[in-house]
Write a protein that holds these residues in place. Structure first.
Motif, short mmCIF file in Angstrom:
data_model
loop_
_atom_site.label_atom_id
_atom_site.label_comp_id
_atom_site.label_asym_id
_atom_site.label_seq_id
_atom_site.Cartn_x
_atom_site.Cartn_y
_atom_site.Cartn_z
N SER A 380 -4.50 -11.65 14.43
CA SER A 380 -5.64 -10.74 14.33
C SER A 380 -5.66 -10.04 12.97
CB SER A 380 -5.57 -9.69 15.44
OG SER A 380 -4.50 -8.78 15.20
N ASP A 381 -6.85 -9.57 12.60
CA ASP A 381 -6.98 -8.85 11.34
C ASP A 381 -6.04 -7.66 11.29
OD1 ASP A 381 -9.06 -10.67 11.20
OD2 ASP A 381 -10.49 -9.24 10.36
N ALA A 382 -5.95 -6.94 12.40
CA ALA A 382 -5.11 -5.74 12.43
C ALA A 382 -3.64 -6.08 12.21
CB ALA A 382 -5.29 -5.01 13.76
N LEU A 383 -3.16 -7.14 12.87
CA LEU A 383 -1.77 -7.54 12.69
C LEU A 383 -1.52 -8.02 11.26
CD1 LEU A 383 -0.80 -9.38 15.99
CD2 LEU A 383 0.08 -7.20 15.15
N LEU A 384 -2.45 -8.79 10.71
CA LEU A 384 -2.28 -9.28 9.34
C LEU A 384 -2.27 -8.12 8.34
CD1 LEU A 384 -4.56 -12.45 9.42
CD2 LEU A 384 -2.06 -12.39 9.32
N GLU A 385 -3.15 -7.15 8.55
CA GLU A 385 -3.18 -6.00 7.64
C GLU A 385 -1.85 -5.25 7.69
OE1 GLU A 385 -6.55 -3.83 8.98
OE2 GLU A 385 -8.01 -5.09 7.92
N GLU A 386 -1.33 -5.02 8.89
CA GLU A 386 -0.06 -4.29 9.02
C GLU A 386 1.09 -5.11 8.44
OE1 GLU A 386 2.94 -1.61 9.83
OE2 GLU A 386 0.76 -1.31 9.71
N ALA A 387 1.10 -6.42 8.73
CA ALA A 387 2.17 -7.28 8.20
C ALA A 387 2.16 -7.29 6.68
CB ALA A 387 2.03 -8.69 8.74
N CYS A 388 0.98 -7.42 6.09
CA CYS A 388 0.88 -7.44 4.63
C CYS A 388 1.29 -6.11 4.03
CB CYS A 388 -0.54 -7.82 4.20
SG CYS A 388 -0.95 -9.55 4.52
N GLU A 389 0.96 -5.01 4.68
CA GLU A 389 1.38 -3.70 4.20
C GLU A 389 2.90 -3.59 4.21
OE1 GLU A 389 1.49 0.03 2.67
OE2 GLU A 389 -0.23 -1.34 2.76
N ARG A 390 3.54 -4.12 5.26
CA ARG A 390 5.00 -4.09 5.32
C ARG A 390 5.61 -4.97 4.23
NH1 ARG A 390 6.39 -4.66 11.83
NH2 ARG A 390 5.01 -2.97 12.54
N ILE A 391 5.03 -6.15 4.02
CA ILE A 391 5.54 -7.04 2.97
C ILE A 391 5.37 -6.39 1.60
CG2 ILE A 391 5.18 -9.26 1.81
CD1 ILE A 391 4.34 -10.40 4.56
N LEU A 392 4.22 -5.76 1.38
CA LEU A 392 3.95 -5.09 0.10
C LEU A 392 4.98 -3.99 -0.15
CD1 LEU A 392 2.06 -4.68 -2.36
CD2 LEU A 392 0.71 -3.14 -0.93
N ARG A 393 5.24 -3.16 0.86
CA ARG A 393 6.23 -2.08 0.69
C ARG A 393 7.61 -2.65 0.42
NH1 ARG A 393 3.67 0.38 5.31
NH2 ARG A 393 5.45 -0.31 6.59
N PHE A 394 7.95 -3.74 1.13
CA PHE A 394 9.26 -4.38 0.92
C PHE A 394 9.39 -4.86 -0.52
CE2 PHE A 394 11.67 -8.32 0.63
CZ PHE A 394 12.90 -7.97 1.18
N CYS A 395 8.35 -5.51 -1.03
CA CYS A 395 8.40 -6.06 -2.38
C CYS A 395 8.49 -4.93 -3.42
CB CYS A 395 7.18 -6.93 -2.65
SG CYS A 395 7.14 -8.49 -1.73
N ILE A 396 7.73 -3.87 -3.21
CA ILE A 396 7.75 -2.78 -4.17
C ILE A 396 9.13 -2.11 -4.21
CG2 ILE A 396 6.86 -0.45 -4.63
CD1 ILE A 396 4.12 -1.45 -3.60
N THR A 397 9.67 -1.80 -3.03
CA THR A 397 10.96 -1.13 -3.00
C THR A 397 12.08 -2.05 -3.49
OG1 THR A 397 11.19 -1.72 -0.66
CG2 THR A 397 10.32 0.47 -1.17
N THR A 398 11.97 -3.34 -3.18
CA THR A 398 13.02 -4.28 -3.62
C THR A 398 12.98 -4.45 -5.14
OG1 THR A 398 13.03 -5.47 -1.51
CG2 THR A 398 13.85 -6.65 -3.44
N CYS A 399 11.81 -4.59 -5.69
CA CYS A 399 11.71 -4.80 -7.14
C CYS A 399 12.09 -3.54 -7.93
CB CYS A 399 10.29 -5.24 -7.51
SG CYS A 399 9.91 -6.93 -7.01
N ASN A 400 11.95 -2.39 -7.28
CA ASN A 400 12.26 -1.14 -7.97
C ASN A 400 13.63 -0.58 -7.60
OD1 ASN A 400 9.77 -1.13 -9.22
ND2 ASN A 400 8.79 0.03 -7.56
N HIS A 401 14.35 -1.31 -6.75
CA HIS A 401 15.64 -0.79 -6.25
C HIS A 401 16.73 -0.87 -7.31
CE1 HIS A 401 19.23 -0.55 -3.60
NE2 HIS A 401 18.45 0.28 -2.92
#
Length: 401
Positions: A380-401
């Motif tokens: 669903s759109d809602a699940l995809l939006e939430e999943a992508c938000e989680r992936i985005l946060r993971f990538c940002i924190t990992t690249c800046n860690h």
């Protein structure tokens, strides 16, 4: 201790199901996991298809079916092959199988002996590798990188063909990349195959109706002179959201189909009569739902591409079909996640996303292309939006860690 056969020893579990199992275990433990690991439509089976199955059951269609399929479904599939794929077929040119995977299994088991080589463009669905190795064959991967649009290069294909080459497996629209077959690629493949008459081809067109840009093309229609060496398979699982009905079908040379029918008769015999009645309703019923569902999947693809566009460490090519995204994660390698783990390969990335972001994906190495992850956009759109938000946060924190 039981001494198991060599074919069992060659068989490995699919990484897609392994990741799905891990996601289920975490969810059972109370974690809010979003699983994008399995390539399965979340949309319902069309109501008229379910009604047809119900009527068939009430009407007594509950006996052993013919191994090759009921007359009604073989006729419907023949019409479908001509209507949708441009392949002239009669009911005698159709074999009905227990899902698309059994069509692949029947085809490989009927022509591959131990030591025979099977050419598989990579990235590829892991099931091809499993079946070839089960038969004792040797998978030979043809690298189809993102820079080439994940398409087969004719010169690379020609260089891969040797005296033990028996079979080529094509899958467009492609799982996991979403690439589609264009005319230039198929013309190039056909030119190579004409010079190597000992090479057969399986064209897995299970995602044929899920094309967002360009047009559907398949090898046997693009090169009719090769039709005597090409098996074309499809099914109702993806297009009509009928994965659990286990219904596939294929067309090709009658002697190959006869050998496949022998394999199937030995392994499973015929397909559920109820599923076959449902498939007739799907193939002969209203087809406008295919466009409606293609529109939904296109929107979801665009949603995911847009949401992940700003994710540091990810580079995502634009899928032209199917319902997957297959981003490169090579820029994440060597980084340290918030929990302190160092990402050494795509398996590390997929496991970290599940453990730390609670999003289940599949490592690209499972598809013979390391350095990527696959995520299904059939949610669903809602699940995809939430999943992508989680992936985005993971990538940002990992690249800046």
């Amino acid at each position: 201790m039981i001494q198991f056969s060599a074919c069992v020893g060659r068989t490995r579990p699919a990484a897609t199901f392994a990741m799905a199992a891990r996601a289920r275990a975490l969810r059972a433990a109370g974690h809010d996991v979003i699983s994008l690991s399995i390539g399965e439509p979340d949309l319902p089976t069309p109501p008229h298809v379910v009604d047809a199955a119900h009527r068939a059951a009430l009407g007594g269609q509950t006996r052993y079916p013919p191994i090759a399929g009921t007359d009604a479904l073989r006729c419907a599939a023949a019409r479908k092959f001509e209507r949708d794929q441009g392949l002239p077929a009669t009911p005698a040119d159709v074999l009905v199988t227990n899902g698309g995977k059994q069509a692949i299994f029947d085809a490989v088991m009927s022509v591959i002996d131990p030591g025979d080589e099977v050419l598989i463009p990579a990235p590829c669905w892991a099931g091809y590798i499993q079946v070839v190795e089960f038969a004792g064959g040797i998978p030979v991967f043809i690298d189809c990188p993102a820079e080439a649009g994940f398409r087969v290069d004719a010169a690379t294909l020609a260089a891969a063909i040797g005296p033990r080459t028996k079979l080529l497996v094509l899958n467009y629209p492609n799982n996991p990349s979403g690439a589609i077959a264009d005319a230039a690629m198929l013309i190039g493949i056909a030119d190579v195959l004409r010079r190597h008459p000992h090479v057969l081809t399986i064209s897995d067109d299970i995602y044929e109706h899920l094309i967002f840009e360009g047009a559907y093309l398949t090898l046997a229609a693009a090169a009719p002179d090769l039709a005597g060496r090409v098996l074309t398979m499809s099914g109702v699982s993806k297009s009509y959201a009928m994965t659990g009905w286990r219904l596939g079908f294929c067309t090709g040379p009658r002697d190959w189909l006869a050998a496949m029918t022998l394999v199937q008769g030995t392994a499973t015999a015929g397909v559920s009569t109820i599923s076959q009645a449902a498939a007739v309703a799907a193939l002969d019923g209203p087809q406008d739902l295919l466009e409606e569902r293609r529109t939904i999947y296109r929107r979801r693809r665009d949603l995911v591409l847009g949401a992940l566009a700003g994710a540091p460490g990810l580079t995502c090519s634009r899928p032209e079909g199917a319902f997957y995204a297959f981003p490169s994660i090579t820029s994440l390698l060597g980084c340290r996640t918030p929990s302190g783990r160092i990402l050494g390969n795509d398996e590390d990335v997929a496991n970290a996303l599940l453990d730390e972001a609670l999003v289940a994906t599949v490592p690209g190495s499972a598809f013979a292309m390391p350095g990527h992850i696959r995520l299904s956009t059939a949610a669903s759109d809602a699940l995809l939006e939430e999943a992508c938000e989680r992936i985005l946060r993971f990538c940002i924190t990992t690249c800046n860690h």
